[in-house]
Design a protein around this motif. Structure first.
Motif, PDB file in Angstrom:
ATOM      1  N   SER A 138      34.181  54.037  16.430  1.00 13.86           N
ATOM      2  CA  SER A 138      34.194  53.114  17.127  1.00 13.86           C
ATOM      3  C   SER A 138      33.905  51.577  17.344  1.00 13.86           C
ATOM      4  O   SER A 138      34.472  50.613  16.421  1.00 13.86           O
ATOM      5  N   ALA A 139      33.160  51.508  18.108  1.00 16.98           N
ATOM      6  CA  ALA A 139      31.957  50.047  17.711  1.00 16.98           C
ATOM      7  C   ALA A 139      30.924  50.409  16.701  1.00 16.98           C
ATOM      8  O   ALA A 139      30.746  48.802  15.950  1.00 16.98           O
ATOM      9  N   PHE A 140      30.757  51.487  15.901  1.00 11.76           N
ATOM     10  CA  PHE A 140      29.758  50.981  15.278  1.00 11.76           C
ATOM     11  C   PHE A 140      30.655  50.664  13.544  1.00 11.76           C
ATOM     12  O   PHE A 140      29.975  49.721  12.583  1.00 11.76           O
ATOM     13  N   PHE A 141      31.001  51.519  13.653  1.00 12.38           N
ATOM     14  CA  PHE A 141      31.799  51.752  12.030  1.00 12.38           C
ATOM     15  C   PHE A 141      32.207  50.812  11.908  1.00 12.38           C
ATOM     16  O   PHE A 141      31.860  50.246  10.295  1.00 12.38           O
ATOM     17  N   PRO A 142      33.180  49.951  12.479  1.00 12.23           N
ATOM     18  CA  PRO A 142      33.805  48.430  11.893  1.00 12.23           C
ATOM     19  C   PRO A 142      32.832  47.660  12.449  1.00 12.23           C
ATOM     20  O   PRO A 142      32.885  46.782  11.300  1.00 12.23           O
ATOM     21  N   SER A 143      31.560  47.561  12.633  1.00 12.46           N
ATOM     22  CA  SER A 143      30.931  46.562  12.756  1.00 12.46           C
ATOM     23  C   SER A 143      30.970  45.842  11.603  1.00 12.46           C
ATOM     24  O   SER A 143      30.284  46.529  10.434  1.00 12.46           O
ATOM     25  N   ALA A 307      31.277  49.740  23.041  1.00  8.52           N
ATOM     26  CA  ALA A 307      32.571  49.820  23.853  1.00  8.52           C
ATOM     27  C   ALA A 307      32.807  50.169  24.165  1.00  8.52           C
ATOM     28  O   ALA A 307      31.827  50.418  25.209  1.00  8.52           O
ATOM     29  N   GLY A 308      34.064  51.241  24.686  1.00 15.93           N
ATOM     30  CA  GLY A 308      34.082  51.672  26.866  1.00 15.93           C
ATOM     31  C   GLY A 308      34.523  50.909  27.008  1.00 15.93           C
ATOM     32  O   GLY A 308      34.814  49.371  27.039  1.00 15.93           O
ATOM     33  N   GLY A 309      35.489  51.175  28.051  1.00 17.46           N
ATOM     34  CA  GLY A 309      36.811  50.470  28.851  1.00 17.46           C
ATOM     35  C   GLY A 309      35.689  49.249  29.836  1.00 17.46           C
ATOM     36  O   GLY A 309      36.033  48.107  29.693  1.00 17.46           O
ATOM     37  N   PHE A 326      19.829  40.982  23.004  1.00 21.83           N
ATOM     38  CA  PHE A 326      19.764  41.692  20.779  1.00 21.83           C
ATOM     39  C   PHE A 326      20.272  40.326  20.292  1.00 21.83           C
ATOM     40  O   PHE A 326      20.691  39.236  20.757  1.00 21.83           O
ATOM     41  N   GLU A 327      19.682  40.116  18.874  1.00 17.86           N
ATOM     42  CA  GLU A 327      20.196  38.913  18.300  1.00 17.86           C
ATOM     43  C   GLU A 327      21.521  38.701  17.741  1.00 17.86           C
ATOM     44  O   GLU A 327      21.760  37.582  18.322  1.00 17.86           O
ATOM     45  N   ARG A 328      22.267  39.690  18.065  1.00 19.32           N
ATOM     46  CA  ARG A 328      23.818  39.734  17.581  1.00 19.32           C
ATOM     47  C   ARG A 328      24.257  41.065  18.201  1.00 19.32           C
ATOM     48  O   ARG A 328      24.042  41.989  18.513  1.00 19.32           O
ATOM     49  N   ILE A 329      25.846  40.568  19.112  1.00 20.69           N
ATOM     50  CA  ILE A 329      26.837  41.687  19.826  1.00 20.69           C
ATOM     51  C   ILE A 329      27.808  41.491  18.703  1.00 20.69           C
ATOM     52  O   ILE A 329      28.149  40.851  18.752  1.00 20.69           O
ATOM     53  N   TRP A 330      28.170  42.860  19.277  1.00 25.88           N
ATOM     54  CA  TRP A 330      29.535  43.231  18.167  1.00 25.88           C
ATOM     55  C   TRP A 330      30.768  44.133  19.045  1.00 25.88           C
ATOM     56  O   TRP A 330      29.869  45.025  19.433  1.00 25.88           O
ATOM     57  N   ILE A 331      31.400  43.556  19.402  1.00 23.37           N
ATOM     58  CA  ILE A 331      32.318  44.658  20.400  1.00 23.37           C
ATOM     59  C   ILE A 331      33.479  45.230  20.119  1.00 23.37           C
ATOM     60  O   ILE A 331      34.832  43.729  19.246  1.00 23.37           O
ATOM     61  N   GLN A 332      33.830  45.997  19.930  1.00 21.46           N
ATOM     62  CA  GLN A 332      34.843  46.847  19.093  1.00 21.46           C
ATOM     63  C   GLN A 332      36.303  45.434  20.288  1.00 21.46           C
ATOM     64  O   GLN A 332      36.330  46.362  21.644  1.00 21.46           O
ATOM     65  N   PRO A 333      37.242  44.936  19.305  1.00 20.45           N
ATOM     66  CA  PRO A 333      38.228  44.900  20.376  1.00 20.45           C
ATOM     67  C   PRO A 333      39.276  45.393  21.070  1.00 20.45           C
ATOM     68  O   PRO A 333      39.780  45.159  21.913  1.00 20.45           O
TER      69      PRO A 333
END
Length: 612
Positions: A138-143, A307-309, A326-333
Motif C-alpha cells: 500500500s505504501a510503494f505501489f501507489p506512490s 505505512a502502518g499505524g 530522504f529527498e522525498r517521502i510519501w505516506i499512504q493516506p
C-alpha cells in the motif's frame, strides 16, 4: 484484471478494488454501518467497490485478504506457551474464539463473499497476503516513485511489527523485520492506555497532548522499557507490559515506574499525562529517525514510502522530512489496517500476478487524492435530504463557492460534503467541517460545541499548495494531512513573558499566530496542501476565501462528532448538522441554513455515540 482486497476481523475493516493496477475504489466499513472502527466483514464497503467498478463479484478475478490467520494463531499459541502459566485467563478467553472462528477463516470468508452481489457465481481465487506485505504494498505501489525504500511500523501483524524493504517498478522485497513482542506501535499504545485513552483509537490524542508537556520521562523509557540501538532496531522489556498474555497493555511494574496507576478514561488530565505524552512522542520520533537513517544507508535510496499505524504519527513524519534523511517521502493516506485492504489487492496485482505498474505521472501518486469512496448524484442528494426533512436551496457551481466563502469569512462553521468520500482516517475536503483559521475563538468553539471533544485537541489547516511556503515551514506536498510543520516566523505572534511562563493546558488559550485556530501550542500545524488537480472545488473555495481575506488557509476537521465515523451520505451529514452548532451545510450544490430548518429535527447528538 480485477482484484478485490479485504481487511477485517481486527479493527477498521475495509475493502478496495484494483483494476489492471488502477485503484478504482476503497472505503472503510464504519462509514456505512456508523460503528466506529467496525471490525466486521466489510459487506457494505465491498458492495460499494463492486458497484463503482460496474460489476459484481462474478467479475472479480481474485479476492485477497490482508493477513494470514494461521500465522497469527501460531504467534498467539507460541506466546502463551512461552509465558505459561502466566496469562492463562487471557488464553482461556482467546482460544474458544480462535477454535470456533479464526482457524476456519478461509471458509468464513468464502461464506461472507457469497452474500455479496454475484457472490454465488464467483469462481475466482481466494488469496492471502502477509500483514506487513499488505502495508508495504500500500505504501510503494501507489506512490509516485519508480523505486524507493519502504518502512512499515505498527502494533503487530502475524509476527512482524516493523519491516524495511525496497521497491523497484513492480517488485517489492522485504529486507529486514522486527518481530513481536517488540513493537513500536504497541509501546505507543501502552502509553495511550496508561494516559487514559482507548488503544487503537486514542493514539492521535497522545500525539496532540504531547506539546503541552515536557519530555521528562525519555531517559526512564530508554533505560527501562526499550533498548533502542543506533540502527533503530529495538527490544522491549516485557516485564513492564501485559499485552502478550494479559487483558491490559501495562502492569503494576509499569505503574510503579511512572508513579501511579493508569489514568481512568475521562478523568481530568494532569501534567503527568502531558509529560508522559511528550516523552513517548520524543522516543518514537528518535526510533523512526534511526530506522530511516539505517535504511537510507543500507539501500542508498533517496525516496521513502511509509505505512502502518505508526506512519499516521504526522509529528514524527514532519521531523523525518526536516532531517533530510530522504529527498522525498510519501505516506499512504490509509496507513492503518484499513489500508491493508488496498495493499493486499496491490500485492496480488503486482507481486502474485506480476502485472506492471501504471506509468508514473511526475509527482502525482495513484491515490486520486484519496477520494476513493462513494459520491452522490444531485438526484440522490435531493432525495436523501428530502427524506430527512431538510429544507435547502439549490444553487449554481459559482454560487456554491461564493456563498460558502462568504460564510467562512463571516466566521461561520460550515459542513462541507462534496464528491467522493475520503479513504483513510483524515477528512480532506470531501467530508469536512471548515471554518476561518484566523478566528481566535474557533478552536474552542469547534471542540466544545461542534465536535464535542476534548478542548486540547488541535485542528488542521487546509492551505493552497501554491501558498504553503508563505505560511508554513514546508516546501513540499502534504495532500493527506500526514506532515506537521511549524507556522513561519513572520506569521507568529510574540508572546508576553507571562504567557511564556504558562504550563500545560493553560497554554491553550494563548493566541500564537495570524491563524490561531490551526496553530498548536508549539507553533506547529498538521498541514494539508490542497491541489487543483485532485480537488478543484475545494481549491476554488479556498481561493475565493483568500480573495476576500488575503488568507489562503482554512480550518479543516472531519465531519463528525466524537465517537462517530466521518459522515458518508447526505442524510448522515444532515443528522450531524442538526445535532451540532454547525451553522451552514453545503452538500453538492445544495445549501442549508440552520435557521431555516424545522426545530423539531434538532438532535441531542452529544451522547449519540460511544466515546472514542
Amino acid at each position: 484484471m480485477r482484484i478485490l482486497g479485504i481487511s477485517a476481523f481486527y479493527h477498521d475493516s475495509a475493502a478496495a478494488l484494483v483494476e489492471d493496477g488502477r485503484v478504482v475504489a476503497a472505503a472503510q466499513e464504519e462509514r456505512f454501518t456508523r460503528k466506529k472502527h467496525d471490525s466486521a466483514f466489510p459487506h457494505h464497503a465491498a458492495a460499494f467497490c463492486l458497484r463503482e467498478a460496474g460489476t459484481d463479484l462474478s467479475g472479480i478475478d481474485d479476492v485477497v485478504f490482508y493477513d494470514k490467520p494461521f500465522l497469527k494463531f501460531e504467534r498467539l499459541l507460541e506466546t502463551y506457551v512461552a509465558m505459561a502459566p502466566k496469562g492463562f485467563k487471557s488464553f482461556r478467553m482467546a482460544m474458544p474464539v480462535w477454535m470456533k472462528e479464526k482457524l476456519f477463516q478461509k471458509s468464513m470468508l468464502r461464506d461472507d463473499l457469497k452474500t455479496l452481489p454475484g457472490g454465488r457465481a464467483w469462481n475466482g481465487e481466494l488469496l492471502f497476503a502477509e500483514h506487513h506485505q499488505s502495508h508495504a504494498a500500500s505504501a510503494f505501489f501507489p506512490s509516485p516513485f519508480s523505486e524507493a525504500a519502504v518502512l512499515t511500523m505498527d502494533g503487530v501483524g502475524e509476527w512482524c511489527t516493523t519491516s524495511l524493504g525496497v521497491g523497484h517498478d513492480n517488485e517489492l522485497k522485504i529486507l529486514k523485520e522486527i518481530h513481536f513482542p517488540h513493537s513500536l506501535g504497541l509501546l505507543y499504545s501502552a502509553f495511550t492506555y496508561y494516559t487514559g485513552f482507548k488503544v487503537n483509537s486514542g493514539e492521535y490524542k497522545v500525539m496532540g497532548l504531547a506539546p503541552y508537556g515536557e519530555p521528562k520521562f525519555v531517559q526512564t523509557i530508554l533505560d527501562h522499557l526499550i533498548d533502542l540501538k543506533p540502527d533503530g532496531s529495538f527490544r522491549l522489556d516485557q516485564s513492564y507490559f501485559d499485552y502478550c498474555t494479559g487483558l491490559t497493555m501495562t502492569n503494576e511494574r509499569f505503574a510503579t515506574l511512572f508513579g501511579g496507576p493508569p489514568r481512568r478514561p475521562e478523568q481530568r488530565l494532569t501534567q503527568r499525562e502531558m509529560d508522559l505524552a511528550a516523552s513517548i512522542q520524543a522516543v518514537t520520533e528518535e526510533a523512526v529517525l534511526r530506522l530511516a537513517r539505517s535504511i537510507a544507508a543500507e539501500t542508498g535510496q533517496r525516496n521513502l514510502c511509509l505505512a502502518g499505524g505508526v506512519a499516521l504519527n504526522c509529528v514524527a513524519n514532519g521531523k523525518l522530512l526536516r532531517e533530510g534523511v530522504f529527498e522525498r517521502i510519501w505516506i499512504q493516506p490509509a496507513a492503518g489496517d484499513a489500508g491493508g485492504a488496498l495493499g493486499a489487492a496491490l500485492a496480488a496485482c503486482h507481486q502474485f500476478k506480476n502485472q506492471p505498474r501504471l506509468p508514473l505521472n511526475g509527482h502525482i501518486d495513484q491515490m486520486a487524492g484519496s477520494y476513493l469512496g462513494p459520491a452522490f448524484s444531485p438526484a440522490e442528494t435531493a432525495a436523501d435530504l428530502q427524506a430527512a426533512g431538510a429544507r435547502f436551496t439549490v444553487v449554481s457551481d459559482d454560487e456554491v463557492i461564493t456563498r460558502t466563502a462568504d460564510a467562512l469569512a463571516a466566521g461561520r462553521a460550515v459542513g462541507w460534503m462534496q464528491g467522493r468520500m475520503e479513504f483513510g482516517p483524515r477528512a480532506l475536503g470531501a467530508r469536512s467541517i471548515i471554518a476561518d483559521a484566523r478566528s481566535p475563538a474557533m478552536q474552542k468553539l469547534l471542540n466544545l460545541k461542534v465536535k464535542y471533544r476534548e478542548s486540547f485537541r488541535p485542528f488542521a489547516p487546509s492551505v493552497l499548495r501554491e501558498d504553503v511556503a508563505d505560511w508554513f515551514e514546508l516546501a513540499t506536498d502534504s495532500p493527506y494531512m500526514l506532515l506537521v510543520a511549524d507556522v513561519v516566523a513572520g506569521r507568529r505572534r510574540q508572546m508576553t513573558a507571562e504567557e511564556q511562563a504558562l504550563f500545560g493546558i493553560d497554554k491553550l488559550n494563548v493566541q500564537r499566530s495570524e491563524i490561531p485556530a490551526v496553530t498548536h501550542v508549539d507553533y506547529s500545524a498538521r498541514v494539508q496542501t490542497v491541489h487543483k488537480e485532485t480537488n478543484p472545488r475545494y481549491h476554488a473555495l479556498i481561493s475565493a476565501f483568500k480573495a476576500r481575506t488575503g488568507c489562503p488557509v482554512i480550518v479543516n476537521t472531519s465531519f463528525n462528532v466524537r465517537g462517530e465515523p466521518i459522515v458518508c451520505t447526505p442524510a448522515d451529514a444532515f443528522r450531524c448538522f442538526m445535532g451540532t452548532e454547525i451553522e451552514v451545510l453545503v452538500v453538492g450544490n445544495y445549501i442549508l441554513e440552520k435557521d431555516d430548518q424545522d426545530p423539531a429535527l434538532k438532535r441531542d447528538y452529544k451522547d449519540a455515540f460511544e466515546l472514542d
